[in-house]
Design an enzyme around this catalytic site. Structure first.
Site, PDB file in Angstrom:
ATOM      1  N   ASP A  26      45.890  43.498  30.536  1.00  0.00           N
ATOM      2  CA  ASP A  26      45.572  44.845  31.002  1.00  0.00           C
ATOM      3  C   ASP A  26      46.215  45.184  32.339  1.00  0.00           C
ATOM      4  O   ASP A  26      46.528  46.344  32.598  1.00  0.00           O
ATOM      5  CB  ASP A  26      44.054  45.067  31.057  1.00  0.00           C
ATOM      6  CG  ASP A  26      43.291  43.971  31.778  1.00  0.00           C
ATOM      7  OD1 ASP A  26      43.926  43.075  32.358  1.00  0.00           O
ATOM      8  OD2 ASP A  26      42.047  44.019  31.765  1.00  0.00           O
ATOM      9  N   ASP A  83      37.108  38.647  39.738  1.00  0.00           N
ATOM     10  CA  ASP A  83      36.494  38.240  38.466  1.00  0.00           C
ATOM     11  C   ASP A  83      36.052  36.779  38.385  1.00  0.00           C
ATOM     12  O   ASP A  83      34.998  36.492  37.847  1.00  0.00           O
ATOM     13  CB  ASP A  83      37.408  38.530  37.276  1.00  0.00           C
ATOM     14  CG  ASP A  83      37.541  40.009  36.978  1.00  0.00           C
ATOM     15  OD1 ASP A  83      36.712  40.795  37.458  1.00  0.00           O
ATOM     16  OD2 ASP A  83      38.490  40.391  36.277  1.00  0.00           O
TER      17      ASP A  83
END
Length: 884
Positions: free
Chosen positions: A70, A480
């Site tokens: 992404d 993350d």
């Protein structure tokens, strides 16, 4: 992994990112009038770390596969080494959004051709429009077709697809589904130009959240997949039947039976859901559809699977569980091309207790699951998991049943069965690529083995980096997955930071004279936002939060580790002695300031906010604003104090509509001098001094001499050397940079999606910054010619030309003859001419100067037939070079 990774300070930097032209894909590129050094670039291995929404196998060539991410570019699978090679490292600073890949297509007619639809955000966060990149050499080099709209590789719905597709019968024809109400687009010249299909009746209407004023969640997710029925065409003629998925819960699937001239909604289709995937089995005449009530990849609470019989028009609900029993949507749809009756799908949004994978061997008539409950909460798995190659995938968890560690995955939108090997399957998750090579054990009743198939694919977003003078060479702060302590850059660390398990680490620091003391801060849904280590980051314990903390912000450790200053999100700047058992409010400095420490005086700390520099001499209790002026007015600024010298501070940042560049202070921030030879700079870092130099080496991500790049100076910024090249740009590199205090020339670069990149110089001792003597060259030379990648009909090579004489070169040429008539298709970091099998490469302006004992390098892609033998002799001018 459930968080949306947004480029750091993207709004503040948008104006700056628009400046300049993209070196990666432009026809001509301005060159910096600075010296160049030959660097070798690698990743500090983490292996994965981000969402892989799509995996694409070529349907006509075995072992040719691609993965899209992404925010971190695209990759090609290399079967010989069973690892991925990155394909979009050439994306430059001004077009950083093209590192987000919303769709990817591999040409089954000509497997050398591959296409990528790129662009990260459809709202204002991304300053440029999207594009379709096309390659005739499997992604080794690219050409670009700009689009009149944006694409969203990191937008909601990015796991649906594939939105980009090549006609399997007439491969000059491609279709692209666009977001934002832009409709369906078509190319008839192999992706060189695109036009809207004006007759397509539906641009989509689904948005994740219509109330989102940022434009992120409120964007129309548009056209989400295109599928050809290859049985309705012949080689060289356009495929007649095409299916298109639309983000519209009432009108999700359309069809054309006249090669795209006219379109109609398929009658009788299910409503109330979005079709995430549409996969065709042309042998049996079935179109399979995976439905969810949401666009994903994070959301989705209900779902169904359907089968459409293309020859009779019959719709059949083939859901493996009743709709009432779903708490997830379906995606990850794949057909076994060796046995088309075998179908698989995923419960992509099943976060707890695990994702689920479903398999049918009778075209969806009956299904089995990857795992089942025996007696709740106990479960029985059809698989075993081996994450020994990437041990951090356990996340250090010790869950209670029915959860297990490592998980089978989450956000599992991309699952593909190898079209040539029924036993191999790969699927992407929010953290890795998993796969198996004995999938058919599922049907035999024995367990198949799931392993990470992710080596070479590095997808972390890097927020901060530190290279202490002792202990581990590298400490990182990541989005993350928190961050890692690398004791060996070539090996995957055993675990990310724990205790606390911050989801995203925003800042870290160590005590300069006591590197065993380390502090980190970051984001966490619940719990403390700060952690401390007294053994160089090997083990951690949580500190306490001051009242009001909502996020990590920035943190600084005193040079001796005796105290800390923290500027968290949600409240003002705080200071503490010891390890944060209690905090006091710092005065004289605004909330949200960036904080750093002096690397010599443990009582001195610095801060910056909105054009003002702040100094504390009492351990962070009180700050005083400096009178220094003409600093950047915005908050896109990073600064550091030099180790070993009190009050030596370097500050980088700004924006193109105001002050922007690199500043230096030698009086603790009382005054700053702007470096006139640096046009823009966004990071600053220090590393080991060059041989004979009295000042540490500087590193920066900057614009110097008209060129954006990674630069090094060994003479306190008087001159600069560009150390990356156009093939190694990695999009946006503005978060952090640091040299290594123990290895001259080594630099660590933070990327936003390509992980931690580190470079090592061929100039191991170091020389001057960017000026070289210019006596006549002696001509003595040595050449290294290395083929770095090879595939059917194509290859990539690197050439290093070393000056082994006694005088510097002020220009160079290198000639050779290809033994097998190979042809160059693209060459970077040099000009070249090719006449038959003879090639002559020539320096560019910025890499003309080569000092004695140094080398210059360039690379190229080429084509070959029959054989690809290396050249055996090279000449620099009229001098034959030794070959190593």
């Amino acid at each position: 992994m459930r968080r949306t990774r947004v480029l750091t300070a993207v709004l503040a930097l948008a104006a700056g990112l628009l400046a300049g032209t993209p070196p990666a894909l432009a026809a001509s590129t301005p060159r910096a009038a600075v010296a160049a050094d030959t660097y070798t670039w690698k990743n500090a291995r983490i292996d994965g770390g981000g969402f892989v929404p799509g995996i694409v196998f070529n349907r006509s060539e075995k072992n040719l596969a691609y993965a899209r991410t992404d925010i971190g570019g695209a990759y090609r699978w290399v079967q010989a080494s069973k690892r991925w090679t990155p394909l979009l490292d050439s994306v430059g600073w001004s077009e950083w959004g093209h590192s987000g890949v919303v769709s990817l297509a591999s040409d089954s007619v000509d497997p050398n051709k591959v296409y990528a639809a790129v662009g990260t955000y459809t709202n204002s966060w991304d300053p440029t429009n999207g594009a379709v990149l096309r390659s005739a050499d499997r992604g080794a080099s690219w050409q670009k077709a700009d689009l009149p709209f944006k694409l969203g590789g990191n937008m909601p719905g990015r796991g649906m697809g594939e939105r980009l597709a090549v006609d399997p019968n007439r491969n000059s024809v491609l279709y692209l589904g666009a977001p934002s109400g832009k409709g369906l687009w078509k190319s008839t010249d192999s992706g060189a130009s695109w036009s809207q299909v004006t007759g397509f009746p539906n641009v989509g209407n689904y948005v994740q959240d219509a109330t989102d004023t940022s434009g992120y969640a409120s964007d129309n997710q548009g056209i989400v997949w295109v599928t050809f029925d290859e049985s309705t065409g012949t080689s060289g003629s356009a495929t007649q039947t095409i299916y298109v998925g639309v983000a519209d819960k009432d009108n999700a699937v359309y069809r054309s039976t006249d090669a795209g001239a006219t379109w109609s909604r398929i009658a009788g289709q299910p409503t109330g859901y979005l079709a995430h995937k549409g996969v065709l089995d042309a042998v049996n005449g079935y179109l399979y559809l995976a439905y969810s009530d949401k666009g994903g990849p994070y959301d989705g609470g209900k779902g169904q699977l359907w089968r459409y019989a293309t020859r009779t028009g019959t719709w059949t609900n083939i859901s493996p569980v009743a709709e009432a029993d779903t708490y997830y949507g379906f995606s990850g749809l794949s057909v076994d091309r060796q046995h088309p009756g075998t179908v698989m799908a995923t419960a992509y949004s099943s976060w707890w207790p695990d994702t689920q994978i479903f398999r049918s061997t009778d075209s969806g008539g009956t299904w089995t699951k990857a795992w089942d409950y025996t007696s709740y909460p106990n479960r029985s798995n059809r698989y075993t998991t081996d994450v020994s190659s990437v041990p951090w995938l356990t996340f250090g968890a010790n869950p209670s049943p029915p959860e297990q560690t490592p998980k089978l995955g989450w956000m599992t939108e991309g699952l593909e069965i190898d079209p040539f090997d029924s036993a191999r399957m790969m699927y992407g998750t929010g953290a890795t690529v998993y796969g198996t090579e004995n999938l058919t054990n599922w049907d035999a009743g024995s367990q198949f083995t799931v392993k990470p198939m992710v080596q070479g694919l590095e997808e972390t977003a890097v927020n901060d980096l530190a290279s202490p003078p002792s202990g581990a060479p590298l400490l990182s702060a990541l989005g993350d997955i928190g961050g890692f302590r690398h004791t060996d850059l070539t090996k995957v660390p055993s675990m990310m930071y724990t205790s606390p398990n911050l989801t995203t680490t925003t800042s870290l620091d160590y005590a300069e004279s006591n590197p065993n003391t380390v502090v980190r801060v970051g984001n966490l849904d619940a719990g403390p936002h700060i952690g401390f280590s007294t053994d160089n980051g090997a083990n951690w314990f949580a500190g306490s939060d001051p009242s009001g903390v909502t996020g990590g912000g920035t943190v600084a450790a005193a040079s001796d580790g005796s105290r800390f200053v923290w500027s968290p999100a949600g409240t003002g700047v705080q200071y503490t002695t010891g390890f944060g058992t209690s905090w006091s409010v710092s005065s004289g400095i605004p909330a949200g300031a960036v904080v750093e420490s002096d690397r010599v005086d443990p009582k001195t700390f610095y801060g910056f906010k909105s054009g003002k520099f702040y100094v504390s001499s009492d351990g962070g209790a009180t700050f005083t604003a400096s009178s220094a002026g003409n600093l950047p007015s915005g908050d896109s600024v990073r600064f550091k104090a030099l180790p070993g010298t009190k009050g030596d501070v370097w500050l980088a940042g700004g924006a193109s509509d105001g002050a922007y560049g690199l500043w230096h202070s030698t009086d603790g921030g009382a005054t700053f001098t702007k470096l006139s030879n640096v046009e823009q700079a966004d990071t600053i870092g220090f590393g080991k001094a060059a041989t004979g130099a009295s000042y540490q080496t500087l590193y920066t991500s900057a614009k110097i001499g008209g060129v954006r790049g990674i630069f090094r100076s060994t003479d306190k910024g008087a001159t600069w050397t560009r150390i990356n090249d156009d093939a190694h740009q990695w999009g946006w590199t503005g978060a952090a940079i640091t040299g290594d205090p123990r290895i001259y020339g080594r630099v660590y670069v933070a990327t936003n999606g390509r992980g931690i990149v580190y470079g090592d110089s061929s100039d191991t001792g170091g020389g001057g910054g960017g000026t070289d003597p210019t006596p006549p060259p002696t001509g003595a030379c040595t050449v290294t010619y290395r083929i770095t990648n090879q595939w059917s009909g194509g290859f990539q090579a690197e050439v290093s030309l070393a000056n082994t004489g006694s005088s510097a070169w002020t220009g160079w040429t290198l000639g050779w003859t290809f033994p097998d008539g190979q042809r160059i298709t693209q060459l970077w970091n040099a000009d070249y001419t090719e006449s038959g099998a003879a090639v002559t490469a020539k320096n560019l302006t910025w890499n003309a100067n080569v000092a004695p004992g140094s080398a210059v390098g360039f690379g190229f892609t080429g084509s070959w037939t029959g054989a690809n033998t290396k050249p055996v002799s090279f000449k620099s001018g009229d001098q034959s070079c030794a070959v190593s």
